[in-house]
Scaffold this motif. Structure first.
Motif, short mmCIF file in Angstrom:
data_model
loop_
_atom_site.label_atom_id
_atom_site.label_comp_id
_atom_site.label_asym_id
_atom_site.label_seq_id
_atom_site.Cartn_x
_atom_site.Cartn_y
_atom_site.Cartn_z
N LEU A 163 0.88 -1.32 0.01
CA LEU A 163 0.02 -0.01 0.17
C LEU A 163 0.70 1.28 -0.08
CD1 LEU A 163 -3.02 -1.13 2.48
CD2 LEU A 163 -2.91 -0.92 0.03
N ARG A 164 2.12 1.12 -0.33
CA ARG A 164 2.81 2.59 -0.34
C ARG A 164 3.24 2.78 -1.78
NH1 ARG A 164 7.09 2.39 4.46
NH2 ARG A 164 7.79 0.24 3.41
N GLU A 165 2.92 2.02 -2.93
CA GLU A 165 3.14 2.58 -4.17
C GLU A 165 2.02 3.54 -4.56
OE1 GLU A 165 5.89 1.25 -5.48
OE2 GLU A 165 6.48 0.13 -3.79
N ALA A 166 2.57 4.07 -5.90
CA ALA A 166 1.77 5.17 -6.43
C ALA A 166 0.31 4.40 -6.84
CB ALA A 166 2.40 5.69 -7.48
N ILE B 9 -4.40 6.16 -1.72
CA ILE B 9 -5.18 7.24 -1.01
C ILE B 9 -4.45 7.64 0.37
CG2 ILE B 9 -7.43 7.68 0.15
CD1 ILE B 9 -8.62 5.44 -1.45
N ASP B 10 -3.70 8.86 0.27
CA ASP B 10 -2.89 9.36 1.35
C ASP B 10 -3.57 9.31 2.93
OD1 ASP B 10 -0.80 9.29 -0.41
OD2 ASP B 10 -0.86 11.35 -0.80
N ARG B 11 -4.81 9.88 2.50
CA ARG B 11 -5.54 9.99 3.79
C ARG B 11 -5.76 8.76 4.42
NH1 ARG B 11 -12.09 11.50 4.36
NH2 ARG B 11 -12.17 11.51 6.70
N LEU B 12 -6.07 7.48 3.84
CA LEU B 12 -6.45 6.25 4.20
C LEU B 12 -4.98 5.68 4.67
CD1 LEU B 12 -8.75 4.29 4.92
CD2 LEU B 12 -8.53 3.38 2.60
N ILE C 187 -4.10 4.19 8.35
CA ILE C 187 -3.61 2.80 8.92
C ILE C 187 -2.34 2.95 9.45
CG2 ILE C 187 -2.78 0.78 7.80
CD1 ILE C 187 -4.86 1.28 5.42
N GLU C 188 -1.26 3.72 9.04
CA GLU C 188 -0.13 3.80 10.00
C GLU C 188 -0.18 4.30 11.21
OE1 GLU C 188 4.26 4.63 8.40
OE2 GLU C 188 2.91 5.83 7.28
N LYS C 189 -1.23 5.25 11.54
CA LYS C 189 -1.51 5.86 12.80
C LYS C 189 -1.74 4.68 13.64
CE LYS C 189 -4.56 8.86 15.31
NZ LYS C 189 -5.63 9.69 14.96
N HIS C 190 -2.72 3.96 13.18
CA HIS C 190 -3.54 2.82 14.10
C HIS C 190 -2.40 1.79 14.09
CE1 HIS C 190 -6.98 5.71 13.47
NE2 HIS C 190 -7.26 5.32 14.70
#
Length: 237
Positions: A140-143, A209-212, A216-219
């Motif tokens: 989930l970190r690719e463009a 989707i940067d917001r998503l 995810i990373e925060k949680h």
């Protein structure tokens, strides 16, 4: 399709000389976000005749059927199932609560109380946290990212929060998890993403989707921070 699955289960019983106690759907079709071409992930628990268990030599305790078209079918022997239940295996909790049941020989209502007595919150959170981290950092970190992988990260995160809040096994349904644990502000975005997922093939990719991703990373970090204080539980008599 259900009739074809039932026929395959009958064939497996006859070929293997077993009795299938429980057969359920275990993948995205049971989670509630199947794509247009999702496989049927059928999982079953079976038992063999008594003399099989009296052998001194080691015996195989799984049946794996070669993948054929849309069917991915395999099962665990009851002996293996009970050993894994004692270890609070999260997969078994999902099988026992699947909303798609193909066969149940009066097994689930007897097995579920045993399984719940073995539940370990820490084991459950470890399992789901590992799933979410693996998906996030691998996909989930690719463009451009596979849309299905967002749900393969979100669902285990929500399952972790369910366990943290309630101390019970999480439901299998993504909808139930989202209604219970997803932040209200994220709901419209996730609903829109779910609509894309269920109306597209499995390989569908979308722009990240940067917001998503930030959610995810925060949680993931939050769950990891709380993990040490979680009781182990489990280990029933």
């Amino acid at each position: 399709m259900r009739d074809r699955i039932m026929k395959k289960l009958d064939e497996i019983e006859k070929t293997e000389g077993i009795r299938i106690l429980l057969a359920v759907e275990s993948g995205s079709r049971a989670w509630g976000f199947a794509s247009t071409d999702s496989d049927y992930d059928v999982r079953f628990i079976y038992i063999r005749p008594r003399d099989f268990y009296l052998k001194l030599e080691s015996t195989r305790d799984v049946i794996e059927i070669p993948i054929e078209g849309a069917f991915d079918i395999n099962g665990w022997d009851l002996n293996k199932t009970l050993r894994l239940a004692y270890k609070s295996n999260p997969t078994l909790f999902e099988w026992s609560s699947s909303p798609v049941v193909y066969r149940d020989l009066n097994f689930c209502h007897r097995f579920r109380p045993i399984l719940e007595s073995c539940f370990s919150p820490r084991n459950g959170i470890n399992h789901y946290l590992h799933m979410a981290k693996g998906t996030f950092y691998s996909y989930l970190r690719e463009a451009l990212v596979p849309v299905k992988k967002y749900f393969y990260a979100l669902r285990p995160i929500l399952a972790c929060f369910w366990i943290l809040e309630r101390g019970t096994p999480p439901p299998m349904s993504f909808r139930d998890l989202a209604e219970g644990q997803l932040e209200r502000g994220m709901m419209p975005l996730v609903k829109k993403l779910l609509e894309i997922k269920v109306n597209a093939p499995e390989v569908k990719r979308i722009p990240r989707i940067d917001r998503l991703n930030e959610y995810i990373e925060k949680h993931l970090a939050e769950i990891e921070e709380k993990l040490g204080a979680i009781p182990e539980g489990g280990r029933a008599d």
